[in-house]
Design a protein around this motif. Structure first.
Motif, short mmCIF file in Angstrom:
data_model
loop_
_atom_site.label_atom_id
_atom_site.label_comp_id
_atom_site.label_asym_id
_atom_site.label_seq_id
_atom_site.Cartn_x
_atom_site.Cartn_y
_atom_site.Cartn_z
N GLN A 1 1.35 95.00 -42.02
CA GLN A 1 2.22 94.30 -41.06
C GLN A 1 3.41 95.17 -40.63
OE1 GLN A 1 2.38 90.69 -43.73
NE2 GLN A 1 2.24 89.69 -41.71
N ARG A 2 3.06 96.36 -40.12
CA ARG A 2 4.09 97.28 -39.66
C ARG A 2 3.54 98.23 -38.61
NH1 ARG A 2 4.33 101.06 -45.15
NH2 ARG A 2 2.19 101.83 -44.97
N VAL A 3 4.45 98.80 -37.85
CA VAL A 3 4.14 99.93 -36.98
C VAL A 3 4.71 101.16 -37.65
CG1 VAL A 3 4.62 101.02 -34.75
CG2 VAL A 3 4.12 98.57 -34.84
N GLN A 4 3.89 102.18 -37.80
CA GLN A 4 4.36 103.44 -38.35
C GLN A 4 4.42 104.47 -37.23
OE1 GLN A 4 3.44 104.82 -42.37
NE2 GLN A 4 1.70 103.39 -42.33
N VAL A 5 5.43 105.35 -37.30
CA VAL A 5 5.62 106.38 -36.30
C VAL A 5 5.57 107.75 -36.98
CG1 VAL A 5 7.14 107.25 -34.47
CG2 VAL A 5 7.13 104.81 -35.02
N VAL B 1 6.31 94.06 -38.62
CA VAL B 1 5.82 93.20 -37.54
C VAL B 1 5.63 91.81 -38.13
CG1 VAL B 1 3.95 92.77 -35.89
CG2 VAL B 1 4.70 95.13 -36.36
N GLU B 2 6.38 90.86 -37.62
CA GLU B 2 6.27 89.48 -38.11
C GLU B 2 5.08 88.82 -37.41
OE1 GLU B 2 8.06 88.23 -40.60
OE2 GLU B 2 9.05 90.18 -40.73
N ALA B 3 3.90 89.27 -37.79
CA ALA B 3 2.63 88.80 -37.22
C ALA B 3 1.52 89.44 -38.06
CB ALA B 3 2.52 89.22 -35.76
N VAL C 1 2.87 95.51 -28.64
CA VAL C 1 1.80 95.27 -29.60
C VAL C 1 1.19 93.89 -29.36
CG1 VAL C 1 2.84 96.77 -31.35
CG2 VAL C 1 3.25 94.33 -31.45
N THR C 2 -0.11 93.81 -29.55
CA THR C 2 -0.76 92.51 -29.43
C THR C 2 -0.80 91.85 -30.80
OG1 THR C 2 -2.97 93.52 -29.69
CG2 THR C 2 -2.18 93.14 -27.44
N ASP C 3 -0.69 90.53 -30.79
CA ASP C 3 -0.84 89.71 -31.98
C ASP C 3 -2.01 88.77 -31.68
OD1 ASP C 3 -0.68 88.10 -34.20
OD2 ASP C 3 1.27 87.24 -33.69
N PRO C 4 -3.24 89.21 -31.98
CA PRO C 4 -4.42 88.45 -31.58
C PRO C 4 -4.42 86.99 -32.05
CG PRO C 4 -5.07 90.61 -32.34
CD PRO C 4 -3.61 90.46 -32.65
N GLU C 5 -4.13 86.75 -33.32
CA GLU C 5 -4.20 85.39 -33.84
C GLU C 5 -2.92 84.60 -33.62
OE1 GLU C 5 -5.71 86.22 -37.83
OE2 GLU C 5 -7.73 85.77 -37.09
N GLY C 6 -1.89 85.24 -33.10
CA GLY C 6 -0.66 84.56 -32.72
C GLY C 6 -0.57 84.34 -31.23
N TYR C 7 -1.57 84.89 -30.49
CA TYR C 7 -1.69 84.71 -29.03
C TYR C 7 -0.46 85.24 -28.29
CZ TYR C 7 -4.84 81.47 -31.31
OH TYR C 7 -5.75 80.93 -32.16
N LEU C 8 0.04 86.40 -28.76
CA LEU C 8 1.28 86.95 -28.22
C LEU C 8 1.16 88.44 -27.92
CD1 LEU C 8 3.96 85.64 -30.75
CD2 LEU C 8 3.66 84.86 -28.40
N VAL C 9 2.07 88.90 -27.08
CA VAL C 9 2.41 90.31 -26.99
C VAL C 9 3.86 90.41 -27.46
CG1 VAL C 9 2.85 92.25 -25.43
CG2 VAL C 9 0.80 90.82 -25.11
N ILE C 10 4.11 91.35 -28.36
CA ILE C 10 5.45 91.57 -28.89
C ILE C 10 5.92 92.93 -28.41
CG2 ILE C 10 6.87 91.65 -30.97
CD1 ILE C 10 4.46 90.26 -32.42
N VAL C 11 7.14 92.98 -27.89
CA VAL C 11 7.68 94.22 -27.35
C VAL C 11 8.86 94.66 -28.20
CG1 VAL C 11 8.54 95.38 -25.28
CG2 VAL C 11 7.01 93.40 -25.04
N TYR C 12 8.83 95.95 -28.60
CA TYR C 12 9.88 96.55 -29.42
C TYR C 12 10.47 97.76 -28.69
CZ TYR C 12 7.66 94.03 -33.30
OH TYR C 12 7.14 93.07 -34.12
N SER C 13 11.69 98.11 -29.06
CA SER C 13 12.21 99.42 -28.68
C SER C 13 11.47 100.45 -29.53
CB SER C 13 13.72 99.51 -28.96
OG SER C 13 13.95 99.59 -30.36
N ASN C 14 11.60 101.73 -29.19
CA ASN C 14 10.90 102.74 -29.99
C ASN C 14 11.52 102.91 -31.37
OD1 ASN C 14 13.20 104.12 -29.28
ND2 ASN C 14 12.13 105.87 -28.41
#
Length: 173
Positions: free
Chosen positions: A70-74, A87-89, A111-124
């Motif tokens: 449950q995270r984005v790694q860079v 990522v709270e999803a 990022v898409t949240d398939p089972e939450g039916y959302l798109v979540i937008v973050y700063s970099n």
């Protein structure tokens, strides 16, 4: 490869592949020759549990949707860990919970949240900027958002897998 899910191509022509089943990212040249890999199963920085979506920003940084952690790694262009954010999803480990991501030219990460039916937008840097979507079949709802990309003009395109459609959205303000 075991369950490759997404690809991203660098300005230099390197092809990055999320090798989901093997919990790693593979790197090839444009002819398909092996160049590098990193990751492995785990929760530490640089390790993955179900890496799915991958994209690069204009500076060559690599963003990976590390689903079950449950995270984005860079990572930087040399494939070294730089940072991550939660990522709270992505709560389920179902076969359809495969989130993808896209980085726009301004550095926003979608990022898409398939089972939450959302798109979540973050700063970099991982700050929450916006969310959009909900369950449904109308023009602003999803049934299973998966693939995503952002065009040069800022328009956002999302594949709504269970809705059997690709949806387009105006750029965010």
């Amino acid at each position: 490869l075991y369950g490759p899910r997404d690809i991203a191509i660098s300005a230099e022509g390197q092809v990055y592949v999320t090798d989901t089943g093997n919990k790693r990212v593979m790197v090839y040249d444009r002819e398909g020759n092996y160049l590098d890999q990193w990751g492995g199963a785990g929760i530490a920085a640089g390790q993955f549990e179900e890496p799915v979506g991958i994209d690069l920003d204009l500076e060559g940084n690599i963003y990976v949707a590390d689903t079950w952690n449950q995270r984005v790694q860079v990572f930087d262009s040399s494939h070294f860990y730089v940072r991550e954010w939660p990522v709270e999803a992505w709560y389920g480990e179902s076969v359809v919970n495969k989130p993808f991501l896209a980085v726009d030219d301004l550095g926003s990460v979608y990022v898409t949240d398939p089972e939450g039916y959302l798109v979540i937008v973050y700063s970099n840097e991982g700050d929450l900027v916006a969310t959009f979507g909900r369950y449904g079949y109308d023009d602003s709802s999803f049934t299973l958002p998966s693939g995503i990309d952002v065009a040069k003009d800022g328009y956002i395109y999302v594949s709504d897998t269970a809705g059997h459609r690709v949806m387009g959205f105006e750029p965010l303000p």
